[in-house]
Design an enzyme around this catalytic site. Structure first.
Site, PDB file in Angstrom:
ATOM      1  N   CYS A 144       0.855  -1.281  -0.033  1.00 42.93           N
ATOM      2  CA  CYS A 144      -0.022  -0.053   0.001  1.00 42.93           C
ATOM      3  C   CYS A 144       0.913   1.253  -0.046  1.00 42.93           C
ATOM      4  O   CYS A 144       2.041   1.400   0.686  1.00 42.93           O
ATOM      5  CB  CYS A 144      -0.959   0.229   1.214  1.00 42.93           C
ATOM      6  SG  CYS A 144      -1.961   1.549   1.106  1.00 42.93           S
ATOM      7  N   HIS A 190      -9.205  -3.231  -2.448  1.00 43.66           N
ATOM      8  CA  HIS A 190      -8.172  -2.463  -1.713  1.00 43.66           C
ATOM      9  C   HIS A 190      -8.725  -1.058  -1.570  1.00 43.66           C
ATOM     10  O   HIS A 190      -8.739  -0.405  -0.524  1.00 43.66           O
ATOM     11  CB  HIS A 190      -6.931  -2.758  -2.540  1.00 43.66           C
ATOM     12  CG  HIS A 190      -5.636  -1.995  -1.598  1.00 43.66           C
ATOM     13  ND1 HIS A 190      -4.933  -2.653  -1.039  1.00 43.66           N
ATOM     14  CD2 HIS A 190      -5.467  -0.600  -1.631  1.00 43.66           C
ATOM     15  CE1 HIS A 190      -3.834  -1.675  -0.442  1.00 43.66           C
ATOM     16  NE2 HIS A 190      -4.513  -0.497  -0.664  1.00 43.66           N
ATOM     17  N   GLU A 191      -8.905  -0.463  -2.845  1.00 41.40           N
ATOM     18  CA  GLU A 191      -9.311   0.946  -2.832  1.00 41.40           C
ATOM     19  C   GLU A 191     -10.727   1.042  -2.504  1.00 41.40           C
ATOM     20  O   GLU A 191     -11.087   2.338  -1.583  1.00 41.40           O
ATOM     21  CB  GLU A 191      -9.318   1.578  -4.338  1.00 41.40           C
ATOM     22  CG  GLU A 191      -8.117   1.171  -5.115  1.00 41.40           C
ATOM     23  CD  GLU A 191      -6.866   1.911  -4.330  1.00 41.40           C
ATOM     24  OE1 GLU A 191      -7.127   2.933  -3.510  1.00 41.40           O
ATOM     25  OE2 GLU A 191      -5.676   1.210  -4.583  1.00 41.40           O
ATOM     26  N   HIS A 194     -10.224   1.472   1.582  1.00 39.69           N
ATOM     27  CA  HIS A 194      -9.829   2.779   1.877  1.00 39.69           C
ATOM     28  C   HIS A 194     -10.988   3.954   1.967  1.00 39.69           C
ATOM     29  O   HIS A 194     -10.954   4.543   3.135  1.00 39.69           O
ATOM     30  CB  HIS A 194      -8.904   3.240   0.709  1.00 39.69           C
ATOM     31  CG  HIS A 194      -7.399   3.101   0.889  1.00 39.69           C
ATOM     32  ND1 HIS A 194      -6.730   3.192   2.161  1.00 39.69           N
ATOM     33  CD2 HIS A 194      -6.556   2.497   0.147  1.00 39.69           C
ATOM     34  CE1 HIS A 194      -5.294   2.784   1.866  1.00 39.69           C
ATOM     35  NE2 HIS A 194      -5.245   2.211   0.795  1.00 39.69           N
TER      36      HIS A 194
END
Length: 235
Positions: A144, A190-191, A194
């Site tokens: 990351c 993953h995004e 976030h």
């Protein structure tokens, strides 16, 4: 496609080659000089009568190993499509300048907005995305940009379906074990994490291997990271 009116109101050129670019010369990053015909149409002063605006300072990815990021663990605010596209454009500028990583979320640069970009197979914009289905769990070794040098083995899903604010249809990722297909699916997850205030640390998957055959120190680690065993899970 972004309209000429929108690009004019924004006040500067992104340099990405927009079809309706109103600046002169066209496609020159941070150029604020409008073409003569655009000024006449919009009732603005001729470009000969004013100078460039102060150059916009580009945001940076916040290194959470060394600095505090007040929004990295926060569920971000939903935004309109128009707001989201402006933020996405800024994220692409940061992403392109860094020349590393395959995705970037708004809070990684300190922006409180549910906007992220992904660039594995092709550039994608995610505005207020939501995962509506996921199947076929997999382990994946992730890094990351917010935690450089801190890769982690995580729990993800090979196949996901999502919705976004700007797309009428659902978007499908995964569907096969092909490397880029899996990578894109994991990057999207993953995004989106976030944007929900979660990081790879929240998806950590502890892996313990019991092998009948001893693994050599210089052999590939069985966790799937691609690293040598001595530099990965030997301890």
């Amino acid at each position: 496609m972004l309209s000429k009116e929108f690009l004019t109101e924004r006040g500067y050129c992104c340099g990405h080659g927009c079809l309706m670019c109103p600046y002169e010369p066209k496609h020159t990053e941070d150029n604020t000089v409008l073409a003569e015909d655009v000024c006449l149409y919009s009732g603005l002063p001729s470009p000969k009568s004013y100078g460039k605006k102060d150059k916009k300072i580009m945001k940076q990815v916040i290194d959470c190993n060394q600095n505090t990021n007040s929004v990295i663990n926060k569920k971000l605010k939903e935004v309109s499509v128009e707001e989201g596209l402006v933020i996405a454009e800024e994220l692409f500028q940061i992403h392109n300048k860094r020349k590393d990583g395959i995705g970037l979320a708004a809070n990684q640069v300190g922006i409180d907005a549910q906007v992220a970009i992904v660039n594995v197979r092709e550039p994608l914009v995610l505005i207020n995305p939501k995962i509506v289905s996921k199947k076929n769990p997999i382990g994946f070794y992730e890094g990351c940009l917010s935690y450089p040098g801190k890769g982690i083995s995580t729990q993800r899903y090979r196949d996901i379906v999502i919705t976004t604010e700007q797309e009428k249809d659902e978007l499908v990722f995964g569907g096969s074990d092909e490397e880029l297909s899996v990578l894109e699916s994991v990057c999207v997850q993953h995004e989106i994490d976030h944007l929900m205030g979660k990081t790879i640390h929240d998806r950590r998957k502890d892996i313990t291997y019991v092998a009948d055959v001893k693994i050599g120190r210089n052999e590939k680690c069985p966790c799937g990271s691609g690293k040598k065993y001595k530099k990965c899970c030997i301890n």
